[in-house]
Design an enzyme around this catalytic site. Structure first.
Site, PDB file in Angstrom:
ATOM      1  CB  CYS B 164      -0.968   0.019   1.034  1.00 18.74           C
ATOM      2  SG  CYS B 164      -2.060  -1.471   1.047  1.00 18.74           S
ATOM      3  CG  HIS B 304      -1.388   4.770   5.014  1.00 21.04           C
ATOM      4  ND1 HIS B 304      -1.474   4.482   3.846  1.00 21.04           N
ATOM      5  CD2 HIS B 304      -1.378   3.685   5.871  1.00 21.04           C
ATOM      6  CE1 HIS B 304      -1.566   3.313   3.344  1.00 21.04           C
ATOM      7  NE2 HIS B 304      -1.478   2.864   4.836  1.00 21.04           N
ATOM      8  CD  GLU B 315      -0.899   8.364   8.788  1.00 24.04           C
ATOM      9  OE1 GLU B 315      -2.086   7.924   8.822  1.00 24.04           O
ATOM     10  OE2 GLU B 315      -0.637   9.190   7.626  1.00 24.04           O
ATOM     11  CE  LYS B 336      -5.565   4.488   2.048  1.00 21.26           C
ATOM     12  NZ  LYS B 336      -4.245   5.517   2.231  1.00 21.26           N
ATOM     13  CG  HIS B 341      -6.254   0.920   1.619  1.00 23.76           C
ATOM     14  ND1 HIS B 341      -5.258   1.723   0.675  1.00 23.76           N
ATOM     15  CD2 HIS B 341      -5.437   0.280   2.563  1.00 23.76           C
ATOM     16  CE1 HIS B 341      -4.273   1.173   1.118  1.00 23.76           C
ATOM     17  NE2 HIS B 341      -4.226   0.721   2.325  1.00 23.76           N
ATOM     18  CG  PHE B 402       0.400  -5.727   4.433  1.00 25.86           C
ATOM     19  CD1 PHE B 402       0.327  -4.994   5.638  1.00 25.86           C
ATOM     20  CD2 PHE B 402      -0.493  -6.483   4.138  1.00 25.86           C
ATOM     21  CE1 PHE B 402      -0.975  -5.045   6.424  1.00 25.86           C
ATOM     22  CE2 PHE B 402      -1.765  -6.777   4.551  1.00 25.86           C
ATOM     23  CZ  PHE B 402      -2.131  -5.847   5.566  1.00 25.86           C
TER      24      PHE B 402
END
Lengths: 81, 414
Positions: B164, B304, B315, B336, B341, B402
């Site tokens: 991502c 994010h 974050e 988002k 996402h 990830f």
């Protein structure tokens, strides 16, 4: 058994689907590579779709002999017969 | 002397619209992109999650039939975004030197539909029926290659793959290509089309997706105490990145400066973010350093913020650590909440939004924030868009993926 005009029409539809070429451009005397600008990957896709549509087998070693649309139509007509 | 880079064209096809003007209009209005999925396979496989944020305009409505047949959906979406950005930059009629034109187009997963459809074909109908275009369609560099072909870009076509964080890392790659002198223009972006039963099942299995099946529009709720996972989205974003001298020489319209980027890796856990957010903090610091920016110049963050219970906190820790008390003066948009996402496309689409926020001096809204998590005391833009101040300023866009990937891009007003 389909006659050659029907095979040509069916093949033209397959070529149109794969390449976007107008079906009228797919004529017996046209070369797949020289005239229709079809690359080897598209050619294999067309062959596999033609096998399915006409219920025939087109062996890989035969594909290189199918240089024109007419060659392919003849091959399919004979294979069907 | 470091070359300055600018953004001269934008493209996007997303759950909020098939182009940038529609995306921007909806991002300012606060429009949820998630809907119940209307496919037999949702029921067939008893998927625990029955909704997602699909692209608002199917790429098959925009591309020709042969193009659609020879490209995976992920490449199709990327192509649509790239063409919009190219035209938007005024390059469609320009005489561009292809040897000086590069592509940096990312994805998280690549051609997952093609891969799995081909596997079904092999099992059900045998190897003869596996289409010869299968490999070029499923490979993750499929979009980069197809776009380079479409534009005649010969300075290199690269693909960042960092889950991502991919879409944001694509901009880091573009910066390097131009600063290293490999190219004058780079078509940069990211694409994803993974709303397929397998990724839905797999992300569900790891408890990453929201299960709010009865109310998809309210499911993506970053920073809210009732957030329960992210919402799978699909789409693509594209930005034309150009050296400033090249853009000015051709009289291009300039949206913003692409000032810098920072990339780091956690080396903490394959999926879980580092709770201390050391890696994310390093990426933020590096982005500002690369941009030659001071913390005090930052006015806006496109976060994010995926809406997972565990993801939003680190974050915040990184932002607090990098910005200190100045964080109180920074407005944060978690877009988002609207788009879902977009995985490997997320950073690209959010970079488009961050660029427009600076260009128009308006930060887009965050929806579904009803009870803000008291552990995340951020100044989140909700309700109506936030006016950004006059004068020179910097905005950043964060992405984390990830694998422990952290990628941050910094933009500056022009």
């Amino acid at each position: 058994m389909a006659d050659k005009n029907e095979i040509l029409a069916g093949l033209a539809e397959i070529v149109n689907e794969e390449t976007g070429l107008e079906t009228e451009e797919v004529q017996l005397g046209k070369s797949f590579t020289e005239d229709l600008d079809i690359d080897s990957i598209s050619m294999m896709t067309i062959v596999v779709n033609a096998e399915e549509k006409f219920g025939v087998k087109i062996p890989d070693e035969e594909v290189k002999n199918l240089s024109t649309v007419g060659d392919a139509v003849d091959f399919i007509a004979n294979a069907e017969g | 002397m470091t070359r300055r880079l600018v953004i001269t064209g934008l493209g996007a096809t997303t759950p909020l619209g098939g182009d940038v003007p529609t995306l921007w209009q909806n991002a300012l209005a606060g429009t949820p992109g998630a809907k119940t999925l209307d496919y037999d396979w949702v029921e067939e496989y008893s998927l625990p999650v029955s909704f997602a944020a699909e692209a608002a305009v199917a790429p098959s409505e925009v591309l020709s039939r042969p193009e659609t047949r020879r490209m995976d959906r992920s490449t199709q979406l990327g192509m649509v975004a790239s063409r919009e950005a190219w035209a938007d930059a005024g390059l469609a009629e320009a005489d561009v030197d292809g040897d000086r034109l590069g592509v940096s187009f990312a994805t998280g997963i690549g051609g997952v539909w093609t891969l799995l459809d081909s596997w079904d074909t092999l099992r059900e109908r045998g190897p003869r029926r596996v289409m010869p275009m299968t490999v070029p369609m499923l490979m993750p560099n499929g979009a980069a290659g197809a776009i380079s072909l479409d534009l005649g870009a010969r300075a290199g076509a690269r693909t960042a793959v960092s889950a991502c964080a991919s879409g944001t890392e694509a901009l880091d790659v573009a910066i390097r290509m131009i600063r290293e002198g490999e190219a004058d223009i780079v078509m940069a972006g990211g694409t994803e089309a993974a709303i397929h039963p397998l990724p839905l099942a797999a992300f569900s299995s790891m408890q990453a997706l929201s299960r709010r099946n009865d109310d998809p529009a309210a499911a993506s709720r970053p920073y809210d105490v009732d957030r329960d996972g992210f919402v799978m989205g699909e789409g693509a974003g594209a930005l034309v990145i150009e050296s400033e001298e090249h853009a000015k020489a051709r009289g291009a319209r300039i949206y913003a400066e692409l000032a810098g980027a920072g990339v780091s890796s956690d080396a903490h856990h394959i999926t879980a973010p580092d709770p201390e957010a050391l890696g994310a903090t390093r990426a933020l610091n590096r982005a500002l350093e690369s941009a030659g920016a001071e913390v005090a110049e930052v006015t806006h963050v496109n976060a994010h913020a995926t809406s997972t219970p565990v993801g939003d906190k680190p974050e915040y820790a990184a932002l607090r650590s990098a910005f200190g008390d100045h964080l109180e003066s920074v407005c944060v948009s978690a877009t988002k909440s609207q788009t879902g996402h977009l995985l490997g496309a997320a950073g690209a689409v959010e970079s488009v939004l961050t660029t427009l926020a600076l260009h128009e001096r308006r930060a887009p809204v965050t929806i579904n924030l009803e009870n803000q998590d008291p552990d995340l005391p951020l100044d989140v833009v909700t309700g109506t868009p936030r006016e950004l101040p006059a004068g020179d300023q910097v905005a950043v866009c964060n992405s984390f993926g990830f694998g422990g990937h952290n990628s941050v891009v910094a933009f500056r007003t022009v």
